[in-house]
Design an enzyme around this catalytic site. Structure first.
Site, PDB file in Angstrom:
ATOM      1  N   GLY A 163       0.871  -1.176   0.000  1.00  0.00           N
ATOM      2  CA  GLY A 163       0.000   0.000   0.000  1.00  0.00           C
ATOM      3  C   GLY A 163       0.896   1.210   0.000  1.00  0.00           C
ATOM      4  N   GLU A 164       0.690   2.083   0.950  1.00  0.00           N
ATOM      5  CA  GLU A 164       1.509   3.298   1.043  1.00  0.00           C
ATOM      6  C   GLU A 164       2.135   3.342   2.425  1.00  0.00           C
ATOM      7  OE1 GLU A 164       2.066   5.008  -1.778  1.00  0.00           O
ATOM      8  OE2 GLU A 164       3.538   5.922  -0.439  1.00  0.00           O
ATOM      9  N   SER A 165       3.436   3.135   2.481  1.00  0.00           N
ATOM     10  CA  SER A 165       4.105   3.024   3.782  1.00  0.00           C
ATOM     11  C   SER A 165       4.012   4.310   4.599  1.00  0.00           C
ATOM     12  CB  SER A 165       5.568   2.631   3.593  1.00  0.00           C
ATOM     13  OG  SER A 165       6.242   3.596   2.829  1.00  0.00           O
ATOM     14  N   CYS A 190       6.095  -5.270   0.166  1.00  0.00           N
ATOM     15  CA  CYS A 190       6.219  -3.934  -0.426  1.00  0.00           C
ATOM     16  C   CYS A 190       6.197  -2.833   0.647  1.00  0.00           C
ATOM     17  CB  CYS A 190       5.140  -3.755  -1.487  1.00  0.00           C
ATOM     18  SG  CYS A 190       5.597  -2.554  -2.723  1.00  0.00           S
ATOM     19  N   ARG A 246      12.980   3.276  -1.289  1.00  0.00           N
ATOM     20  CA  ARG A 246      11.560   3.348  -1.685  1.00  0.00           C
ATOM     21  C   ARG A 246      11.438   3.739  -3.153  1.00  0.00           C
ATOM     22  NH1 ARG A 246       8.126   7.534   0.771  1.00  0.00           N
ATOM     23  NH2 ARG A 246       6.452   6.420  -0.260  1.00  0.00           N
ATOM     24  N   ILE A 303       4.868  -3.273  -7.851  1.00  0.00           N
ATOM     25  CA  ILE A 303       4.078  -2.044  -8.015  1.00  0.00           C
ATOM     26  C   ILE A 303       4.734  -0.925  -7.205  1.00  0.00           C
ATOM     27  CG2 ILE A 303       1.808  -0.963  -7.727  1.00  0.00           C
ATOM     28  CD1 ILE A 303       0.656  -3.881  -7.697  1.00  0.00           C
ATOM     29  N   ARG A 304       5.292   0.059  -7.896  1.00  0.00           N
ATOM     30  CA  ARG A 304       6.039   1.143  -7.244  1.00  0.00           C
ATOM     31  C   ARG A 304       6.876   0.576  -6.090  1.00  0.00           C
ATOM     32  NH1 ARG A 304       3.184   4.287  -4.580  1.00  0.00           N
ATOM     33  NH2 ARG A 304       1.263   3.104  -4.643  1.00  0.00           N
ATOM     34  N   HIS A 327       4.480  -8.562  -4.853  1.00  0.00           N
ATOM     35  CA  HIS A 327       3.153  -8.819  -4.263  1.00  0.00           C
ATOM     36  C   HIS A 327       2.628 -10.226  -4.563  1.00  0.00           C
ATOM     37  CE1 HIS A 327       1.959  -4.690  -3.076  1.00  0.00           C
ATOM     38  NE2 HIS A 327       2.819  -4.350  -4.017  1.00  0.00           N
ATOM     39  N   GLU A 353       0.430 -11.834  -3.045  1.00  0.00           N
ATOM     40  CA  GLU A 353      -1.014 -11.902  -2.742  1.00  0.00           C
ATOM     41  C   GLU A 353      -1.880 -11.509  -3.936  1.00  0.00           C
ATOM     42  OE1 GLU A 353       0.951  -9.548  -1.925  1.00  0.00           O
ATOM     43  OE2 GLU A 353      -0.067  -7.607  -1.954  1.00  0.00           O
TER      44      GLU A 353
HETATM   45  N1  GLN Z   1       5.626   2.894  -3.001  1.00  0.00           N
HETATM   46  C1  GLN Z   1       4.957   2.422  -1.831  1.00  0.00           C
HETATM   47  C2  GLN Z   1       5.580   2.980  -0.552  1.00  0.00           C
HETATM   48  O1  GLN Z   1       6.571   3.612  -0.588  1.00  0.00           O
HETATM   49  C3  GLN Z   1       4.946   0.916  -1.774  1.00  0.00           C
HETATM   50  C4  GLN Z   1       4.178   0.357  -2.924  1.00  0.00           C
HETATM   51  C5  GLN Z   1       3.424  -0.888  -2.645  1.00  0.00           C
HETATM   52  O2  GLN Z   1       3.259  -1.303  -1.481  1.00  0.00           O
HETATM   53  N2  GLN Z   1       2.898  -1.471  -3.678  1.00  0.00           N
HETATM   54  O3  GLN Z   1       5.040   2.777   0.487  1.00  0.00           O
END
Ligand code: GLN
Length: 191
Positions: free
Chosen positions: A47-49, A79, A106, A132-133, A168, A170
């Site tokens: 997700g977004e850390s 991630c 990151r 993903i990113r 990922h 999952e």
């Molecule tokens: N770019 C996200 C972060 O810095 C991580 C991306 C992800 O969990 N798919 O948190």
């Protein structure tokens, strides 16, 4: 066996679905009271850390989770979850769990190549990997085992009962990584 899944933000439902496929019970952790439930392991989703670390702190979960991980609760971070577990992050200063002796970068693949799919080796087996990113691990200390390297960058690692992947599992149907985590949980379970 019962696995706690951090459900503040991100791809937690997909992890629960994967556990269900493998016949393992799970529950969502959304607030401090949820953390009091009995559990044999913890999954930190992608997700977004930055958002997740802020919420963990605000909800008084950060110290509680850190303490149990330090006491040997098995944890699997994907991630953003990997970023939360890293002791050092090259390009972020936010407070994290920081229990794994790794240095992480990151959004390491830049904007254009931020999301990609590949197949590569995880602990001796070729598996599909969805990024993903994603971050990658730029440095590990001696107590960390490298499980996957893609294009020269470390993307999966283990330190005792702590497992992380930059990709990922999952989101795909291959169950290798989750089964690897569950085997760590089984080895750790005392009763
Ligand atoms: N770019 C996200 C972060 O810095 C991580 C991306 C992800 O969990 N798919 O948190």
């Amino acid at each position: 066996m019962r696995i706690a899944v951090l459900a503040l933000q991100g791809a937690f439902a997909e992890h629960r679905k994967m556990l269900q496929t493998l016949g393992v019970e799970s529950f969502e952790v959304r607030q401090a009271v949820d953390w009091e439930q009995p559990k044999d392991g913890l999954i930190l989703p992608g997700g977004e850390s930055t958002v997740q670390s802020k919420l963990l702190k605000e909800l008084y979960l950060l110290d509680a989770l850190r303490q149990d991980i330090c006491n040997g609760l098995p944890v699997f971070g994907t991630c953003a979850g990997l970023i939360l577990l890293a002791q050092h992050v090259e390009n972020d200063v936010r407070e994290r769990l920081g229990t794994m002796h790794i240095t992480v970068k990151r959004n390491a693949y830049g904007r254009q190549t931020g999301s990609f799919f590949t197949e590569d080796n995880f602990a001796g087996q070729t598996i599909p990997m969805s990024f993903i990113r994603a971050p990658y691990i730029s440095e590990v200390e001696n107590d960390v085992e490298v499980l996957s390297t893609v294009d020269g960058h470390i993307v999966a690692a283990q330190q005792g009962c702590q497992l992380v992947t930059a990709f990922h599992p999952e989101l795909l149907t291959d169950t290798t990584v989750h089964r690897h985590f569950l085997s760590i949980v089984k080895e750790t379970k005392i009763d």
